[in-house]
Design a protein around this motif. Structure first.
Motif, PDB file in Angstrom:
ATOM      1  N   LYS A 311       0.817  -1.213   0.000  1.00 46.67           N
ATOM      2  CA  LYS A 311       0.000   0.000   0.000  1.00 46.67           C
ATOM      3  C   LYS A 311       0.851   1.263   0.000  1.00 46.67           C
ATOM      4  O   LYS A 311       0.453   2.299  -0.553  1.00 46.67           O
ATOM      5  N   ASP A 312       2.058   1.196   0.577  1.00 50.45           N
ATOM      6  CA  ASP A 312       2.909   2.373   0.675  1.00 50.45           C
ATOM      7  C   ASP A 312       3.575   2.751  -0.649  1.00 50.45           C
ATOM      8  O   ASP A 312       4.190   3.818  -0.761  1.00 50.45           O
ATOM      9  N   TYR A 313       3.459   1.916  -1.675  1.00 50.46           N
ATOM     10  CA  TYR A 313       4.045   2.242  -2.967  1.00 50.46           C
ATOM     11  C   TYR A 313       3.232   3.305  -3.717  1.00 50.46           C
ATOM     12  O   TYR A 313       3.717   3.873  -4.693  1.00 50.46           O
ATOM     13  N   ILE A 314       1.986   3.506  -3.279  1.00 52.45           N
ATOM     14  CA  ILE A 314       1.075   4.381  -4.005  1.00 52.45           C
ATOM     15  C   ILE A 314       0.521   5.431  -3.055  1.00 52.45           C
ATOM     16  O   ILE A 314       0.004   5.098  -1.976  1.00 52.45           O
ATOM     17  N   GLU A 315       0.609   6.676  -3.425  1.00 51.56           N
ATOM     18  CA  GLU A 315       0.046   7.758  -2.628  1.00 51.56           C
ATOM     19  C   GLU A 315      -1.476   7.768  -2.782  1.00 51.56           C
ATOM     20  O   GLU A 315      -1.999   7.674  -3.900  1.00 51.56           O
ATOM     21  N   ASN A 316      -2.160   7.880  -1.632  1.00 50.09           N
ATOM     22  CA  ASN A 316      -3.628   7.894  -1.642  1.00 50.09           C
ATOM     23  C   ASN A 316      -4.182   6.617  -2.282  1.00 50.09           C
ATOM     24  O   ASN A 316      -4.873   6.640  -3.307  1.00 50.09           O
TER      25      ASN A 316
END
Length: 329
Positions: A311-316
Motif C-alpha cells: 500500500k505504501d508504494y502508491i500515494e492515496n
C-alpha cells in the motif's frame, strides 16, 4: 478470405506509423488513410499468413538478440489512419506477421464482434498485438475475442524525451473496452510501450482466460507519460499478474538528453474482480514515476504465489472489501 503474401517484397514501403514513430515502413495488408466512414464488415477473414515471418524473426534473434521488432521486416494486417467514423465488425483477423490491427489518429472508432488470433505455439507470433490504438479518441471495442502472442489491447501514441511536444504524436481519450473474451495474451490492457497520455479508459465486463497481465502500465523513463482515469471492472478469469507496473527500458533512448523523464499514473480503479492470479501486485517502487489515487474495490482474488499488496508504494491508495486467499486486507 484475403490472404497476405509471405514475401515482404510484395509490400510497398510507405510513410506510415510504427512503434510510436512516423517513418517509412511497409504497408499493411489492408490500409486506409483519410477515409472517413471506412468500414469492413461481414463474416470473412483477413489472414496475415505469418508463419514464414515468425520463423525468420526468431532465427534472427538467435544470432542478434538485440534486433528490434522492425529490424525483421514484417507487415501488419490492418492499418487505418487519420479517419473518422470507422467501423470494423464481424470479421476474423488471424496469423498476423506483426501487429494485427493498428489505428492511428482515428476518431469515433468501433471494433465489434471480431475474432483476432495469432498463435503462441508451436511457433510464437512475435508482437502480434490484437488492437493498437495510437493517438485515438472515442473508441468502442465490444464483443470481441482476442488471443495473440503479445498485448490484446495496447494504448500507444509516441515515444522519446520530447514526444509530448511533437504533433505527430498524441494521447488516447474516451476508450470503452467491454464484453470481450481474452485467450492467451501478454496483457489484456496495456498502456505503452510507446505512449504519452491515456485518459478516460473503461475496461469492463470481460473474461480473461490466460493473460500474463490484466492491466500493464509500462513506465518508460525516456518518455514523459501520464496514465489517468482508468477503470477496470467486472472481470473474471485468470491472469498471471493482476496489476503490473514496472520501469520499461527496452531499447531505451534519451536521444542525448540527460536525466530521466518522469511519468505518472493516477486515478486508477480496479473493482468487482473475481480472479485467480499467480501475483496480485507486481508493482515496483521507483523514482522514475509517481503513482497516486489508486482504488481497489470489491476484489476477490486467489493468489497462487504472491498475495502481497504494498500500500505504501502508491500515494492515496484506497482498499475497500479486498479479499485475497479468503483474507480481507
Amino acid at each position: 478470405m484475403l490472404k497476405g503474401s509471405d514475401d515482404i517484397s510484395n509490400f510497398e514501403i510507405v510513410m506510415t506509423r510504427m512503434e510510436g514513430q512516423t517513418l517509412k515502413y511497409f504497408a499493411a495488408l489492408v490500409n486506409a488513410d483519410k477515409v472517413d466512414g471506412f468500414t469492413i464488415s461481414g463474416k470473412g477473414t483477413l489472414n496475415g499468413n505469418g508463419l514464414r515471418y515468425w520463423k525468420s524473426f526468431w532465427l534472427r534473434r538467435q544470432f542478434n538478440p538485440r534486433c528490434t521488432n522492425m529490424d525483421e521486416m514484417r507487415p501488419r494486417v490492418l492499418y487505418v489512419s487519420n479517419s473518422k467514423n470507422v467501423q470494423v465488425s464481424g470479421i476474423r483477423l488471424i496469423n498476423s506477421p506483426f501487429w494485427t490491427s493498428h489505428y492511428y489518429k482515428c476518431e469515433n472508432l468501433k471494433l465489434l464482434n471480431l475474432y483476432i488470433y495469432a498463435p503462441f505455439a508451436p511457433v510464437k507470433a512475435p508482437s502480434s498485438d490484437a488492437v493498437d490504438l495510437d493517438a485515438c479518441k472515442n473508441v468502442l471495442i465490444k464483443n470481441c475475442y482476442m488471443s495473440v502472442n503479445d498485448d490484446a489491447v495496447a494504448l500507444k501514441g509516441g515515444k522519446g524525451p520530447n514526444a509530448d511536444k511533437d504533433s505527430v504524436n498524441g494521447g488516447n481519450y474516451n476508450i470503452i473496452i467491454e464484453d470481450n473474451t481474452y485467450g492467451f495474451c501478454h496483457s489484456a490492457l496495456t498502456c505503452g510501450s510507446e505512449s504519452i497520455h491515456n485518459r478516460n479508459i473503461i475496461f469492463r465486463r470481460s473474461k480473461v482466460e490466460d493473460a500474463k497481465r490484466l492491466l500493464h502500465l509500462k513506465m518508460r523513463p525516456d518518455t514523459p507519460q501520464l496514465y489517468e482515469y482508468i477503470l477496470i471492472e467486472d472481470i473474471t478469469g485468470y491472469a498471471t499478474n493482476m496489476l503490473d507496473i514496472n520501469p520499461w527500458t527496452q531499447f531505451f533512448d534519451l536521444k542525448g538528453e540527460s536525466g530521466i523523464k518522469m511519468s505518472y499514473a493516477s486515478n486508477i480503479t480496479m473493482r468487482n474482480l473475481t480472479l485467480n492470479c499467480d501475483i496480485v501486485f507486481n508493482v515496483k517502487k521507483s523514482d522514475q514515476y509517481k503513482l497516486s489515487a489508486f482504488t481497489f474495490d470489491n476484489l476477490i482474488i486467489k493468489a497462487i504465489k504472491d498475495s502481497t499488496v504494498h500500500k505504501d508504494y502508491i500515494e492515496n491508495f484506497v482498499l475497500n472489501n479486498v479479499v485475497i486467499n479468503d483474507k480481507k486486507l
